[in-house]
Design a protein around this motif. Structure first.
Motif, PDB file in Angstrom:
ATOM      1  N   PHE A 114       0.819  -1.219   0.000  1.00  0.00           N
ATOM      2  CA  PHE A 114       0.000   0.000   0.000  1.00  0.00           C
ATOM      3  C   PHE A 114       0.847   1.261   0.000  1.00  0.00           C
ATOM      4  CE2 PHE A 114      -1.009  -1.008   4.731  1.00  0.00           C
ATOM      5  CZ  PHE A 114      -0.184  -0.025   5.269  1.00  0.00           C
ATOM      6  N   THR A 115       2.095   1.189   0.487  1.00  0.00           N
ATOM      7  CA  THR A 115       2.982   2.349   0.370  1.00  0.00           C
ATOM      8  C   THR A 115       3.318   2.612  -1.084  1.00  0.00           C
ATOM      9  OG1 THR A 115       3.942   1.971   2.561  1.00  0.00           O
ATOM     10  CG2 THR A 115       5.236   3.284   1.016  1.00  0.00           C
ATOM     11  N   ALA A 116       3.702   1.559  -1.814  1.00  0.00           N
ATOM     12  CA  ALA A 116       4.013   1.719  -3.237  1.00  0.00           C
ATOM     13  C   ALA A 116       2.801   2.195  -4.018  1.00  0.00           C
ATOM     14  CB  ALA A 116       4.535   0.400  -3.805  1.00  0.00           C
ATOM     15  N   ALA A 117       1.618   1.645  -3.700  1.00  0.00           N
ATOM     16  CA  ALA A 117       0.399   2.042  -4.409  1.00  0.00           C
ATOM     17  C   ALA A 117       0.069   3.512  -4.170  1.00  0.00           C
ATOM     18  CB  ALA A 117      -0.765   1.161  -3.972  1.00  0.00           C
ATOM     19  N   ALA A 118       0.185   3.946  -2.912  1.00  0.00           N
ATOM     20  CA  ALA A 118      -0.113   5.346  -2.600  1.00  0.00           C
ATOM     21  C   ALA A 118       0.876   6.289  -3.281  1.00  0.00           C
ATOM     22  CB  ALA A 118      -0.089   5.547  -1.086  1.00  0.00           C
ATOM     23  N   LEU A 119       2.166   5.923  -3.282  1.00  0.00           N
ATOM     24  CA  LEU A 119       3.169   6.778  -3.915  1.00  0.00           C
ATOM     25  C   LEU A 119       2.970   6.835  -5.425  1.00  0.00           C
ATOM     26  CD1 LEU A 119       6.375   5.765  -1.899  1.00  0.00           C
ATOM     27  CD2 LEU A 119       4.881   7.735  -1.550  1.00  0.00           C
ATOM     28  N   ASP A 120       2.641   5.706  -6.036  1.00  0.00           N
ATOM     29  CA  ASP A 120       2.360   5.707  -7.474  1.00  0.00           C
ATOM     30  C   ASP A 120       1.135   6.563  -7.792  1.00  0.00           C
ATOM     31  OD1 ASP A 120       4.480   4.129  -8.117  1.00  0.00           O
ATOM     32  OD2 ASP A 120       3.320   2.358  -8.670  1.00  0.00           O
ATOM     33  N   PHE A 121       0.093   6.414  -6.985  1.00  0.00           N
ATOM     34  CA  PHE A 121      -1.131   7.189  -7.204  1.00  0.00           C
ATOM     35  C   PHE A 121      -0.851   8.683  -7.124  1.00  0.00           C
ATOM     36  CE2 PHE A 121      -4.753   9.378  -5.156  1.00  0.00           C
ATOM     37  CZ  PHE A 121      -5.706   9.246  -6.169  1.00  0.00           C
ATOM     38  N   LEU A 122      -0.120   9.085  -6.119  1.00  0.00           N
ATOM     39  CA  LEU A 122       0.190  10.511  -5.948  1.00  0.00           C
ATOM     40  C   LEU A 122       1.057  11.025  -7.090  1.00  0.00           C
ATOM     41  CD1 LEU A 122       0.920  10.461  -2.117  1.00  0.00           C
ATOM     42  CD2 LEU A 122      -1.036  11.557  -3.238  1.00  0.00           C
ATOM     43  N   ALA A 123       2.013  10.211  -7.539  1.00  0.00           N
ATOM     44  CA  ALA A 123       2.923  10.650  -8.593  1.00  0.00           C
ATOM     45  C   ALA A 123       2.252  10.708  -9.952  1.00  0.00           C
ATOM     46  CB  ALA A 123       4.135   9.715  -8.640  1.00  0.00           C
ATOM     47  N   GLU A 124       1.333   9.787 -10.207  1.00  0.00           N
ATOM     48  CA  GLU A 124       0.753   9.674 -11.544  1.00  0.00           C
ATOM     49  C   GLU A 124      -0.593  10.359 -11.684  1.00  0.00           C
ATOM     50  OE1 GLU A 124       0.706   5.528 -12.438  1.00  0.00           O
ATOM     51  OE2 GLU A 124       2.853   5.279 -12.078  1.00  0.00           O
ATOM     52  N   SER A 125      -1.411  10.289 -10.659  1.00  0.00           N
ATOM     53  CA  SER A 125      -2.752  10.867 -10.733  1.00  0.00           C
ATOM     54  C   SER A 125      -2.877  12.165  -9.946  1.00  0.00           C
ATOM     55  CB  SER A 125      -3.793   9.860 -10.215  1.00  0.00           C
ATOM     56  OG  SER A 125      -3.768   8.674 -10.976  1.00  0.00           O
ATOM     57  N   GLY A 126      -2.144  12.248  -8.850  1.00  0.00           N
ATOM     58  CA  GLY A 126      -2.263  13.419  -7.978  1.00  0.00           C
ATOM     59  C   GLY A 126      -3.519  13.345  -7.133  1.00  0.00           C
ATOM     60  N   LEU A 127      -3.443  13.872  -5.935  1.00  0.00           N
ATOM     61  CA  LEU A 127      -4.587  13.877  -5.027  1.00  0.00           C
ATOM     62  C   LEU A 127      -5.321  15.196  -5.212  1.00  0.00           C
ATOM     63  CD1 LEU A 127      -6.031  12.298  -2.793  1.00  0.00           C
ATOM     64  CD2 LEU A 127      -4.543  13.420  -1.135  1.00  0.00           C
ATOM     65  N   LYS A 128      -6.373  15.162  -6.032  1.00  0.00           N
ATOM     66  CA  LYS A 128      -7.082  16.389  -6.375  1.00  0.00           C
ATOM     67  C   LYS A 128      -8.059  16.819  -5.285  1.00  0.00           C
ATOM     68  CE  LYS A 128      -6.671  15.342 -11.298  1.00  0.00           C
ATOM     69  NZ  LYS A 128      -5.822  14.162 -11.091  1.00  0.00           N
ATOM     70  N   ARG A 129      -8.427  15.882  -4.436  1.00  0.00           N
ATOM     71  CA  ARG A 129      -9.315  16.194  -3.311  1.00  0.00           C
ATOM     72  C   ARG A 129      -9.105  15.148  -2.235  1.00  0.00           C
ATOM     73  NH1 ARG A 129     -14.215  13.154  -3.114  1.00  0.00           N
ATOM     74  NH2 ARG A 129     -14.275  11.566  -4.743  1.00  0.00           N
ATOM     75  N   GLY A 130      -9.405  15.516  -1.005  1.00  0.00           N
ATOM     76  CA  GLY A 130      -9.365  14.559   0.076  1.00  0.00           C
ATOM     77  C   GLY A 130      -7.987  14.347   0.666  1.00  0.00           C
ATOM     78  N   THR A 131      -7.893  13.288   1.487  1.00  0.00           N
ATOM     79  CA  THR A 131      -6.699  13.015   2.290  1.00  0.00           C
ATOM     80  C   THR A 131      -6.393  11.525   2.270  1.00  0.00           C
ATOM     81  OG1 THR A 131      -7.414  14.792   3.791  1.00  0.00           O
ATOM     82  CG2 THR A 131      -5.667  13.333   4.577  1.00  0.00           C
ATOM     83  N   ILE A 132      -5.116  11.215   2.200  1.00  0.00           N
ATOM     84  CA  ILE A 132      -4.645   9.842   2.364  1.00  0.00           C
ATOM     85  C   ILE A 132      -3.720   9.815   3.568  1.00  0.00           C
ATOM     86  CG2 ILE A 132      -3.286   7.940   1.391  1.00  0.00           C
ATOM     87  CD1 ILE A 132      -4.106   8.883  -1.381  1.00  0.00           C
ATOM     88  N   SER A 133      -3.936   8.856   4.461  1.00  0.00           N
ATOM     89  CA  SER A 133      -3.071   8.703   5.624  1.00  0.00           C
ATOM     90  C   SER A 133      -2.622   7.259   5.756  1.00  0.00           C
ATOM     91  CB  SER A 133      -3.791   9.130   6.908  1.00  0.00           C
ATOM     92  OG  SER A 133      -4.031  10.525   6.918  1.00  0.00           O
TER      93      SER A 133
END
Length: 385
Positions: A114-133
């Motif tokens: 889930f660390t790799a998935a979150a980092l990939d998501f942030l790098a490729e899609s960006g967090l346009k709304r909300g929060t990930i913890s």
């Protein structure tokens, strides 16, 4: 391919000897990885008299709702005799497509994914709304006193309000994609102690042997099923897990005898109704002849069932997209830190196949680790769409 490699992350985590309650460098490693990606990272240490201090990690990025949490633990159980391992328990060796090491399955593998998935998501899609913890403890395999339960309270006092969580425990029985845990039975532990009168075995009429009396109480509690389960949960079960008379002599009738037990119970019970059931049957068996005490452990957990269609449905879709299988929705098995998270937001558990957890040569399929990362990434894509 993943931009952030879960295999490398897992190897780095396994090489941190974080046997409960030692941090072992695992949280420090995650701190560096997450801070570099823009997360705000806190590492609070919690204490309580009679228990070891425990370091924890809370990393967050973004703001506002929806606030999604990946949760897990970097602490691992002891490896036992390392000479029995084919590959060192803290080596992270990869042989024939399997990555070896303590925590590979339970649950540094889930954290790496889930660390790799979150980092990939942030790098490729960006967090346009909300929060990930990411909410990571070092106390899940221990007493679970200075870990997630206190970290959740700490985060709430900081103003964090969670909307959903996935715990990355190894919840799949046979194949990745078999099941999502949407609830758990509760757990209640206790001790029954019978007071006798110590004496010489050659003069039993001058003593009261507590052992046969204790066995009579045990037979009464095991004479009937608590229930037969229901459409939501397996049957509740009571298991005796220890007997003690503290007597090394061969010619002494002991003064007391005790038995420890654990009950895993479904939603037909709670702590109060179980205590009433226990006391009524013990008293029935004891009558006026057996002097006994029942002491219940103050810590424990209630059963719970998650009903969030968004959380369960989105994760089920992501699992099916990566594995081709629609996961069963399960409440079987033991407890996890989800029992604490349920009081703050809807929570489910989904992670690797758990067949080698806590075993010698604990290991994970590299292919499964990559697939799990893809599932978590697919979930984030849909959840924050």
């Amino acid at each position: 391919m993943h931009r952030h490699d879960p295999i490398r992350i897992l190897q780095d985590l396994i090489r941190c000897p974080s046997v409960t309650p030692a941090e072992g460098g695992a949280l420090a490693y995650l701190d560096g990885v997450l801070a570099e990606a823009g997360f705000t990272v806190d590492r609070p240490v919690f204490s309580e008299v009679g228990t070891p201090d425990v370091e924890n990690l809370f990393a967050t990025i973004g703001s506002g709702a929806p606030h999604f949490v990946f949760a897990g633990h970097t602490d691992v159980v002891p490896p036992g005799d390392e000479a029995h391992w084919l590959h060192g328990p803290f080596s992270g060796d990869i042989v024939d497509g399997m990555l070896y090491g303590r925590g590979a399955v339970d649950m540094k593998g889930g954290i790496a994914a889930f660390t790799a998935a979150a980092l990939d998501f942030l790098a490729e899609s960006g967090l346009k709304r909300g929060t990930i913890s990411l909410l990571i403890t070092g106390d899940e395999e221990g007493p679970s006193i200075n870990g997630t339960v206190k970290l959740l309270d700490w985060a709430a006092k900081k103003g964090h309000r969670f909307d959903a969580a996935i715990v990355g425990e190894p919840t799949n029985p046979e194949r990745l994609g078999d099941a999502i845990k949407i609830g758990r039975r509760g757990s209640l532990s206790g001790t029954i102690t019978v007071q006798g009168r110590q004496g010489h075995v050659a003069y039993p009429h001058l003593a009261v042997n507590p052992i046969p009396q204790l066995m009579k109480l045990i037979r009464r509690l095991t004479a009937e099923a608590l229930d037969h389960g229901n459409e939501r949960f397996d049957a509740s079960n009571l298991e005796f897990i220890g007997l003690d008379v503290d007597n090394k002599a061969w010619n002494v009738i002991p003064a007391e005898a005790s038995a420890r037990f654990n009950i895993r119970f479904n939603d037909e019970w709670n702590r109060d109704t179980l205590e009433a059931w226990l006391r009524s049957r013990l008293q029935e068996a004891a009558g006026n002849e057996i002097d006994f005490e029942l002491e219940l452990v103050p810590t424990g957990s209630a059963s719970f069932l998650t009903h969030s269609d968004k959380l369960i449905g989105t994760l089920s879709d992501a699992v099916e997209a990566s594995t081709g299988r629609r996961p069963a929705l399960s409440t079987s098995g033991g407890t996890s830190d989800a029992r604490f998270i349920k009081d703050y937001c809807p929570v489910v558990e989904f992670g690797l196949v758990g067949q080698t957890m806590h075993q010698i040569d604990e290991r994970v399929s590299v292919a499964d680790l990559q697939t799990l990362t893809a599932i978590y990434r697919g979930f984030l894509d849909q959840y924050f769409a």
